[in-house]
Design an enzyme around this catalytic site. Structure first.
Site, PDB file in Angstrom:
ATOM      1  N   GLU A 189     -53.832 -30.046 -58.047  1.00 42.89           N
ATOM      2  CA  GLU A 189     -54.245 -28.677 -57.704  1.00 42.89           C
ATOM      3  C   GLU A 189     -55.717 -28.383 -58.015  1.00 42.89           C
ATOM      4  O   GLU A 189     -56.147 -27.237 -58.040  1.00 42.89           O
ATOM      5  CB  GLU A 189     -53.352 -27.652 -58.427  1.00 42.89           C
ATOM      6  CG  GLU A 189     -52.233 -27.092 -57.584  1.00 42.89           C
ATOM      7  CD  GLU A 189     -51.122 -28.075 -57.196  1.00 42.89           C
ATOM      8  OE1 GLU A 189     -51.098 -29.233 -57.681  1.00 42.89           O
ATOM      9  OE2 GLU A 189     -50.289 -27.702 -56.365  1.00 42.89           O
ATOM     10  N   TYR A 211     -57.330 -29.013 -60.890  1.00 43.44           N
ATOM     11  CA  TYR A 211     -57.646 -28.741 -62.289  1.00 43.44           C
ATOM     12  C   TYR A 211     -58.372 -29.946 -62.913  1.00 43.44           C
ATOM     13  O   TYR A 211     -58.641 -30.939 -62.235  1.00 43.44           O
ATOM     14  CB  TYR A 211     -56.366 -28.401 -63.069  1.00 43.44           C
ATOM     15  CG  TYR A 211     -55.762 -27.072 -62.665  1.00 43.44           C
ATOM     16  CD1 TYR A 211     -56.446 -25.882 -62.884  1.00 43.44           C
ATOM     17  CD2 TYR A 211     -54.512 -27.001 -62.047  1.00 43.44           C
ATOM     18  CE1 TYR A 211     -55.898 -24.653 -62.506  1.00 43.44           C
ATOM     19  CE2 TYR A 211     -53.962 -25.782 -61.666  1.00 43.44           C
ATOM     20  CZ  TYR A 211     -54.667 -24.608 -61.896  1.00 43.44           C
ATOM     21  OH  TYR A 211     -54.130 -23.400 -61.519  1.00 43.44           O
ATOM     22  N   HIS A 234     -56.776 -25.623 -55.353  1.00 47.67           N
ATOM     23  CA  HIS A 234     -56.779 -24.170 -55.181  1.00 47.67           C
ATOM     24  C   HIS A 234     -57.943 -23.698 -54.319  1.00 47.67           C
ATOM     25  O   HIS A 234     -57.868 -22.659 -53.689  1.00 47.67           O
ATOM     26  CB  HIS A 234     -56.802 -23.469 -56.540  1.00 47.67           C
ATOM     27  CG  HIS A 234     -55.473 -23.538 -57.239  1.00 47.67           C
ATOM     28  ND1 HIS A 234     -54.273 -23.357 -56.590  1.00 47.67           N
ATOM     29  CD2 HIS A 234     -55.159 -23.781 -58.533  1.00 47.67           C
ATOM     30  CE1 HIS A 234     -53.284 -23.481 -57.452  1.00 47.67           C
ATOM     31  NE2 HIS A 234     -53.796 -23.753 -58.629  1.00 47.67           N
ATOM     32  N   GLN A 279     -46.350 -11.802 -52.922  1.00 49.07           N
ATOM     33  CA  GLN A 279     -46.825 -10.445 -53.239  1.00 49.07           C
ATOM     34  C   GLN A 279     -46.557  -9.995 -54.669  1.00 49.07           C
ATOM     35  O   GLN A 279     -47.366  -9.279 -55.242  1.00 49.07           O
ATOM     36  CB  GLN A 279     -46.218  -9.437 -52.259  1.00 49.07           C
ATOM     37  CG  GLN A 279     -46.891  -9.503 -50.902  1.00 49.07           C
ATOM     38  CD  GLN A 279     -46.283  -8.525 -49.917  1.00 49.07           C
ATOM     39  OE1 GLN A 279     -45.939  -7.411 -50.255  1.00 49.07           O
ATOM     40  NE2 GLN A 279     -46.135  -8.950 -48.679  1.00 49.07           N
ATOM     41  N   ARG A 334     -48.092 -34.987 -62.810  1.00 49.01           N
ATOM     42  CA  ARG A 334     -48.217 -34.299 -61.508  1.00 49.01           C
ATOM     43  C   ARG A 334     -49.468 -34.829 -60.827  1.00 49.01           C
ATOM     44  O   ARG A 334     -50.591 -34.607 -61.265  1.00 49.01           O
ATOM     45  CB  ARG A 334     -48.293 -32.787 -61.733  1.00 49.01           C
ATOM     46  CG  ARG A 334     -48.399 -31.979 -60.466  1.00 49.01           C
ATOM     47  CD  ARG A 334     -47.199 -31.092 -60.266  1.00 49.01           C
ATOM     48  NE  ARG A 334     -47.299 -30.349 -59.010  1.00 49.01           N
ATOM     49  CZ  ARG A 334     -47.231 -29.035 -58.930  1.00 49.01           C
ATOM     50  NH1 ARG A 334     -47.063 -28.303 -60.021  1.00 49.01           N
ATOM     51  NH2 ARG A 334     -47.311 -28.430 -57.764  1.00 49.01           N
ATOM     52  N   CYS A 385     -45.474 -12.285 -57.161  1.00 48.42           N
ATOM     53  CA  CYS A 385     -45.624 -13.380 -58.126  1.00 48.42           C
ATOM     54  C   CYS A 385     -47.105 -13.731 -58.268  1.00 48.42           C
ATOM     55  O   CYS A 385     -47.789 -13.223 -59.139  1.00 48.42           O
ATOM     56  CB  CYS A 385     -44.750 -14.573 -57.754  1.00 48.42           C
ATOM     57  SG  CYS A 385     -44.887 -15.147 -56.059  1.00 48.42           S
TER      58      CYS A 385
HETATM   59  P1  NAP Z   1     -52.476   0.363 -44.164  1.00 46.89           P
HETATM   60  O1  NAP Z   1     -52.577  -0.924 -44.865  1.00 46.89           O
HETATM   61  O2  NAP Z   1     -52.634   1.617 -44.930  1.00 46.89           O
HETATM   62  O3  NAP Z   1     -53.558   0.333 -42.999  1.00 46.89           O
HETATM   63  C1  NAP Z   1     -53.728   1.393 -42.123  1.00 46.89           C
HETATM   64  C2  NAP Z   1     -54.990   1.154 -41.307  1.00 46.89           C
HETATM   65  O4  NAP Z   1     -55.137   2.266 -40.432  1.00 46.89           O
HETATM   66  C3  NAP Z   1     -56.227   1.030 -42.130  1.00 46.89           C
HETATM   67  O5  NAP Z   1     -56.964  -0.051 -41.631  1.00 46.89           O
HETATM   68  C4  NAP Z   1     -56.964   2.362 -41.899  1.00 46.89           C
HETATM   69  O6  NAP Z   1     -58.320   1.988 -41.865  1.00 46.89           O
HETATM   70  C5  NAP Z   1     -56.439   2.831 -40.565  1.00 46.89           C
HETATM   71  N1  NAP Z   1     -56.263   4.279 -40.485  1.00 46.89           N
HETATM   72  C6  NAP Z   1     -55.717   5.107 -41.401  1.00 46.89           C
HETATM   73  N2  NAP Z   1     -55.687   6.377 -40.939  1.00 46.89           N
HETATM   74  C7  NAP Z   1     -56.210   6.360 -39.704  1.00 46.89           C
HETATM   75  C8  NAP Z   1     -56.449   7.336 -38.717  1.00 46.89           C
HETATM   76  N3  NAP Z   1     -56.135   8.612 -38.928  1.00 46.89           N
HETATM   77  N4  NAP Z   1     -57.027   6.955 -37.561  1.00 46.89           N
HETATM   78  C9  NAP Z   1     -57.348   5.667 -37.345  1.00 46.89           C
HETATM   79  N5  NAP Z   1     -57.156   4.692 -38.236  1.00 46.89           N
HETATM   80  C10 NAP Z   1     -56.580   5.022 -39.397  1.00 46.89           C
HETATM   81  O7  NAP Z   1     -51.096   0.501 -43.424  1.00 46.89           O
HETATM   82  P2  NAP Z   1     -50.302  -0.546 -42.536  1.00 46.89           P
HETATM   83  O8  NAP Z   1     -51.166  -1.550 -41.897  1.00 46.89           O
HETATM   84  O9  NAP Z   1     -49.473   0.301 -41.659  1.00 46.89           O
HETATM   85  O10 NAP Z   1     -49.399  -1.276 -43.579  1.00 46.89           O
HETATM   86  C11 NAP Z   1     -48.432  -0.535 -44.332  1.00 46.89           C
HETATM   87  C12 NAP Z   1     -48.072  -1.285 -45.583  1.00 46.89           C
HETATM   88  O11 NAP Z   1     -47.359  -2.452 -45.258  1.00 46.89           O
HETATM   89  C13 NAP Z   1     -49.313  -1.723 -46.337  1.00 46.89           C
HETATM   90  O12 NAP Z   1     -49.388  -1.031 -47.545  1.00 46.89           O
HETATM   91  C14 NAP Z   1     -49.127  -3.161 -46.608  1.00 46.89           C
HETATM   92  O13 NAP Z   1     -49.022  -3.416 -47.999  1.00 46.89           O
HETATM   93  C15 NAP Z   1     -47.783  -3.538 -46.011  1.00 46.89           C
HETATM   94  N6  NAP Z   1     -47.948  -4.722 -45.170  1.00 46.89           N
HETATM   95  C16 NAP Z   1     -48.593  -5.811 -45.657  1.00 46.89           C
HETATM   96  C17 NAP Z   1     -48.750  -6.906 -44.861  1.00 46.89           C
HETATM   97  C18 NAP Z   1     -49.471  -8.113 -45.359  1.00 46.89           C
HETATM   98  O14 NAP Z   1     -49.979  -8.141 -46.446  1.00 46.89           O
HETATM   99  N7  NAP Z   1     -49.546  -9.134 -44.581  1.00 46.89           N
HETATM  100  C19 NAP Z   1     -48.254  -6.917 -43.583  1.00 46.89           C
HETATM  101  C20 NAP Z   1     -47.620  -5.796 -43.111  1.00 46.89           C
HETATM  102  C21 NAP Z   1     -47.483  -4.695 -43.910  1.00 46.89           C
HETATM  103  P3  NAP Z   1     -59.500   3.022 -41.741  1.00 46.89           P
HETATM  104  O15 NAP Z   1     -59.076   4.252 -42.468  1.00 46.89           O
HETATM  105  O16 NAP Z   1     -60.654   2.309 -42.374  1.00 46.89           O
HETATM  106  O17 NAP Z   1     -59.691   3.217 -40.297  1.00 46.89           O
HETATM  107 FE1  SF4 Z   2     -42.295 -13.412 -52.622  1.00 42.43          FE
HETATM  108 FE2  SF4 Z   2     -42.951 -14.633 -54.902  1.00 42.43          FE
HETATM  109 FE3  SF4 Z   2     -40.610 -13.388 -54.702  1.00 42.43          FE
HETATM  110 FE4  SF4 Z   2     -40.975 -15.618 -53.393  1.00 42.43          FE
HETATM  111  S1  SF4 Z   2     -40.977 -15.380 -55.597  1.00 42.43           S
HETATM  112  S2  SF4 Z   2     -40.095 -13.739 -52.558  1.00 42.43           S
HETATM  113  S3  SF4 Z   2     -43.116 -15.490 -52.873  1.00 42.43           S
HETATM  114  S4  SF4 Z   2     -42.636 -12.453 -54.595  1.00 42.43           S
END
Ligand code: NAP
Ligand code: SF4
Length: 681
Positions: free
Chosen positions: A169, A171, A257, A344, A219, A346
């Site tokens: 990894e 290290y 990493h 998320q 490892r 861990c």
């Molecule tokens: P979010 O993370 O809060 O993003 C919302 C986006 O919309 C931001 O980019 C924001 O940027 C924009 N926005 C907010 N208000 C707005 C408005 N009135 N007009 C135009 N743009 C606006 O919400 P999300 O994408 O819906 O995700 C929801 C939750 O799901 C998140 O907290 C996240 O943790 C989780 N999630 C995570 C993942 C991942 O990590 N892969 C995947 C899916 C969901 P600006 O304000 O800069 O424009």
């Molecule tokens: Fe997600 Fe970590 Fe839980 Fe697996 S162990 S489901 S990766 S938070």
């Protein structure tokens, strides 16, 4: 079917040095953050005891440094003095009482150690660390070897069954082995033989110090995934030399990493790196352990059956479910809470200096806080509205505590936002969480009403109503928006709306990224696509196992917009955000930050950026602008003698994620229950 019929290889005993193991499962090393917490060793003892009781054959602790320089942080855990060994005694005692075996992992971070007194073979700063290491003198190298030996001796005093020497990894040990990070000119640098002297002296001297009745696992980094990493002949030569030096088994390490190739995230195919260990099979006579993205008994059995290894290592799956082996043995694989590889709760927690837990199992690392077998003193009638992650968690935890629970869902299936998540390429593991919740609902006899819009009248006889009604997408208004088809992410992901060639995504949060990924997913098979896209040499001909990555072309031209300045996607998870950003860059997604939306006209989407109006000719606009809470019924229920509670998105849509939703369901269930500690299931 007996376990021997369903998983014949997994449930075959294994001799690993002095240890006779009842099956071939290993719980891989995971730092939990409890190692550095006050009183953390007693919590760790509980944590490991649960896993030992759950049937895993061998546990490896999180990495513990042999000295101060090697600690991962300024106050990182060490095994350096007798008082440290004493701290570990509750862990080994608890594991042994539960019938398990446990090894201490000795990990020296080298240039990855995040503090100003870190050391390395050469003074080369790691791209993922702001602290440049000091180059170890030859005497310093020898002193470091002695500190590994000292740590192993102390591990023996702490009654561990053996140790794992972390040599992968990226290290310290790995930094000695690879010429890219070892520019030394003394006997520990230069030729390959000199570069591997450091790990070999460590193994040899530890073996001499601890005797034959103490297991030593090494490892080995079999695939560095960095340019100028080890080549395959060197991997084989090191494995043979490690055996000769006294190692009892070799565990697999994949990827440094600092490598910009995903190795454990959800998008890595299950068992996606077992082919690496397989290539080493037959080269040594000690057991080989394979790892990475093995998260089900089926995946483990397949790896063992196809001769990829003698033993399988899972780490995060034991956070998700401590009983994964016991459930497999009892032929109850359906009842396993499967790790979905999201990182998320861990790894992201570790980077945020929080205690590692699990998105699908918030009890992990908090075993004493929400006792699994507790029952409530008085049984209450509770209705949960909404079968998304928060509602499912609340309903099943309340039922587990002995309450009478009815779950109402207006759709025809449970899952809520998880049903959208599972449609995203590489996120299919969300099916497993829904399978698990379905199992629990059935087992715990929750009354499930699908296709049912709950009304206040239906709920008035309950003692409590839990509104887990989730969120609705935030609407977006802009002059002229009837000129171009505008849809929200739900319509696009569910296929109700097909978008045109050029797409503007409004909002670059987790969902904006997911929608972009959904639109760009190539038609090739997920597995073939993964290796090609990330430049992984499956033939292991290339040094470090890296090939030039291939950019994938999509039928859509995708533009991702956000109003705030700074990195687009900067708020995504620490350990997976870089993968999402790189993934989209590879697919040609264009990102636009610090914009102000102006209007849509016949020419396209007009926005202000850098003080000037820009225009993008778009065929479709997809709105991913976050959500607003959705909690119908609250006012209507006020007239009845019912206590109403809101959880998940219905309580707070801002920064909603499944981790919070599931944890809030669990917390509410315990908050509503006075526990009867004498009554257990
Ligand atoms: P979010 O993370 O809060 O993003 C919302 C986006 O919309 C931001 O980019 C924001 O940027 C924009 N926005 C907010 N208000 C707005 C408005 N009135 N007009 C135009 N743009 C606006 O919400 P999300 O994408 O819906 O995700 C929801 C939750 O799901 C998140 O907290 C996240 O943790 C989780 N999630 C995570 C993942 C991942 O990590 N892969 C995947 C899916 C969901 P600006 O304000 O800069 O424009
Ligand atoms: Fe997600 Fe970590 Fe839980 Fe697996 S162990 S489901 S990766 S938070």
């Amino acid at each position: 079917m007996t376990p021997h019929e369903r998983y014949p290889h997994l449930f075959t005993p294994l001799k690993l040095g002095p240890l006779l193991l009842p099956n071939r499962s290993l719980m891989g090393s995971m730092h939990t953050g409890l190692e550095e917490e006050k009183g953390g060793f007693h919590k760790l003892a509980e944590f490991y005891k649960e896993r030992a009781k759950g049937g895993v054959a061998l546990i490896v602790t999180g990495g513990i440094s042999p000295n101060r320089e090697g600690a991962l942080g300024p106050n990182g855990a060490r095994m350096q003095r007798p008082k440290h060994a004493k701290q570990h005694l509750p862990i080994t005692k608890a594991v042994h009482e539960a019938g398990g075996r446990i090894l201490l992992q000795i990990l020296h971070g080298g240039r990855y150690s995040y503090h100003p007194f870190n050391v390395a073979p050469s003074a080369l700063k790691a791209p993922i660390n702001r602290f440049r290491p000091r180059e170890l003198s030859t005497r310093g190298v020898k002193r470091t070897i002695r500190s590994y030996v000292n740590a192993a001796r102390l591990a023996q005093k702490a009654e561990y069954d053996g140790i794992e020497i972390m040599g992968s990894e990226g290290y310290l040990i790995n930094q000695f082995i690879v010429s890219a990070t070892n520019h030394r000119t003394d006997e520990y640098g230069g030729s390959f033989e000199k570069r591997i002297r450091f790990p070999l002296e460590i193994i040899r001297e530890i073996r001499a110090a601890v005797g034959p009745q103490f297991a030593i696992v090494y490892r080995l980094s079999m695939l560095d995934l960095i340019a100028d990493g080890s080549d395959w002949n060197e991997v084989v030569a090191l494995a043979k030399a490690a055996e000769e030096a006294g190692a009892d088994a070799i565990n697999t390490g994949i990827g440094w990493h600092e490598a910009r190739i995903p190795t454990i995230a959800t998008l890595v195919p299950r068992g996606g790196f077992t082919f690496v260990t397989k290539k080493l099979m037959g080269e040594v006579s000690i057991p080989l352990i394979t790892t990475n993205r093995l998260n089900t008994p089926e995946a483990c059995e397949a790896a063992l059956e196809s001769g990829c290894a003698d033993m399988v290592s899972m780490a995060r799956p034991f956070l998700a479910d401590p009983d994964i082996i016991a459930k497999s043995k009892a032929d109850e694989a359906d009842s396993i809470n499967t790790c979905i590889g999201c990182n998320q709760a861990c790894l992201d927690h570790i980077f945020q200096r929080k205690v590692a837990s699990c998105l699908v199992n918030p009890r992990a690392s908090h075993e004493g806080k929400w006792p699994l077998h507790a029952k409530a003193v008085s049984v209450q009638k509770i209705a949960v509205i909404g079968a998304g992650p928060a509602g499912l968690s609340a309903a099943t935890e309340l039922a587990r505590l002995g309450h009478e629970v009815a779950l109402y869902e207006k759709k025809s299936e449970i899952g809520g936002q998880f049903n959208l998540a599972k449609l995203i390429p590489g996120k299919q593991e969300f099916y497993e969480t829904l399978r698990y919740f379905n199992f629990l609902l059935h087992k715990l006899k929750v009354e499930v009403h699908l296709n049912t819009q709950a009304t206040a009248e239906m709920l008035k006889e309950f003692d409590h109503v839990v509104l887990a009604t989730g969120v609705t997408p935030r609407t977006w208004e802009i002059p002229g928006m009837d000129r171009v088809p505008v849809s929200n992410y739900i319509d696009v992901l569910t296929g109700r709306v097909k978008v045109g060639r050029v797409v503007a995504i409004i909002g670059a949060g987790g969902i904006g990224f997911d929608v972009a990924d959904f639109l760009l997913h190539s038609s090739e098979s997920e597995t073939a696509d993964f290796y090609k896209k990330w430049g992984i040499d499956r033939n292991l001909d290339e040094r470090g196992g890296v090939l030039p990555p291939t950019d994938t072309l999509s039928k859509h031209e995708v533009h991702l917009f956000q109003r705030s300045p700074g990195k687009v996607g900067g708020r995504l998870g620490k350990t997976t955000g870089w993968i999402h950003r790189l993934n989209l860059r590879k697919s040609g997604v264009q990102t636009h930050a610090d914009v102000k939306y102006v209007e849509v006209n016949d020419a396209g989407l007009n926005y202000m950026q850098n003080g000037a109006i820009q225009c993008l000719a778009v065929d479709s606009i997809v709105v991913c602008a976050g959500q607003v809470p959705h909690y119908p019924l609250e006012n209507e229920l006020r007239g009845f003698n019912v206590e109403v509670h809101r959880i998940g998105g219905a309580s707070n849509a801002k920064a909603l994620d499944a981790q919070r939703a599931i944890r809030e369901g669990l917390e509410l269930a315990y908050a509503l229950s006075e526990l009867d500690h004498d009554r257990t299931q």
